[in-house]
Design an enzyme around this catalytic site. Sequence first.
Site, PDB file in Angstrom:
ATOM      1  CE  LYS A   1      -3.897  -2.246   2.249  1.00  0.00           C
ATOM      2  NZ  LYS A   1      -4.454  -2.714   3.515  1.00  0.00           N
TER       3      LYS A   1
ATOM      4  CD  GLN B   1      -3.607  -4.411   6.702  1.00  0.00           C
ATOM      5  OE1 GLN B   1      -3.423  -3.482   5.923  1.00  0.00           O
ATOM      6  NE2 GLN B   1      -4.278  -5.490   6.373  1.00  0.00           N
TER       7      GLN B   1
ATOM      8  CG  ASP C   1     -10.144  -0.218   4.952  1.00  0.00           C
ATOM      9  OD1 ASP C   1     -10.006  -0.551   3.756  1.00  0.00           O
ATOM     10  OD2 ASP C   1      -9.448  -0.675   5.876  1.00  0.00           O
TER      11      ASP C   1
END
Length: 297
Positions: free
Chosen positions: A54, A98, A121
């Site tokens: 990422k 994460q 997200d």
Amino acid sequence: MSAEIIDGKAFAAKVRGQVAEHVARIKADHGITPGLAVVLVGEDPASQVYVRSKGKQTVEVGMNSYEHKLDADTSESDLLALIEKLNDDPAVHGILVQLPLPDHIDEDLVINSIDPAKDVDGFHISNVGLLGTGQKSMVPCTPLGCLMMLRDHHGSLSGMDAVVIGRSNIVGKPMAQLLLGDSCTVTIAHSRTKDLPDVVRRADIVVAAVGRAQMVPGAWIKPGATVIDVGINRIDKPEGGTRLVGDVDYESCAAVASAITPVPGGVGPMTIACLLANTLTATCRAHGLDEPQGLTA
Ligand code: NDP
């Protein structure tokens, strides 16, 4: 029939190119550089790989990447304090924590402490509610990537019968909402669904997000359907070693479907591309700029 392969790797490269172009434009015109903060708690090897990837792709499209690596025994309150700091930081437009987090940390509490406008997200309860009611939101990256590929392949999805296998909060449910938003007739199947083969056989679009290697055989697929395989499963090869496979049996499904995503190289690459697209969208919204066309739901 032999299905057209929907090349997620090539599509993701195209999306990253569009993002990079837009980033260059807002930098030149407004002096704004989008920033994505990624928070990793602990040393899960798979998570470390994702975070590295990422960070690399964020920089490649011209954005700033801020990585926060915390020890596995970081307290919940320290993590919440970091998120508060990132929420208040104007250089940070997107925040991604994460998952999974260590057991001593309440995942829902942490996700819901992120500013919904920076929740790239799309897991914050406000964004879930906005998506569910058809309002502008941040959309979870994996389903957004699936939707982009379906729109690109079909144009309009209106009136199509779609079956989503799997009802998780991160893939199945938002995928179903997005398909409904595009006027599909949507069925969500799960482990208690009766006669799954019959349900799947009715679908023009099948999205498999189950986590069971090669579970869906070609015999379940309606001839000419489009198959989107979200699954990532590692199986043993007969000659030794392992390989990645999806939730559908690729060979038999490709023989019946009109289009199919491979694993690897299908949905997977689109997920990070959509994270970058979401970070750009969040940046544009934060500064009242035009949103990038075709990169949001
Ligand atoms: P979850 O384990 O959270 O959800 C799996 C879903 O599948 C559940 O709703 C479950 O039903 C359903 N299910 C399980 N067994 C069956 C069955 N026999 N028949 C029908 N439904 C069944 O998984 P995720 O949604 O997080 O992920 C799904 C897959 O997608 C995984 O392989 C994951 O690795 C992959 N993935 C890939 C991503 C990418 O970037 N390509 C990103 C995220 C995930 P129930 O609710 O009844 O238990």
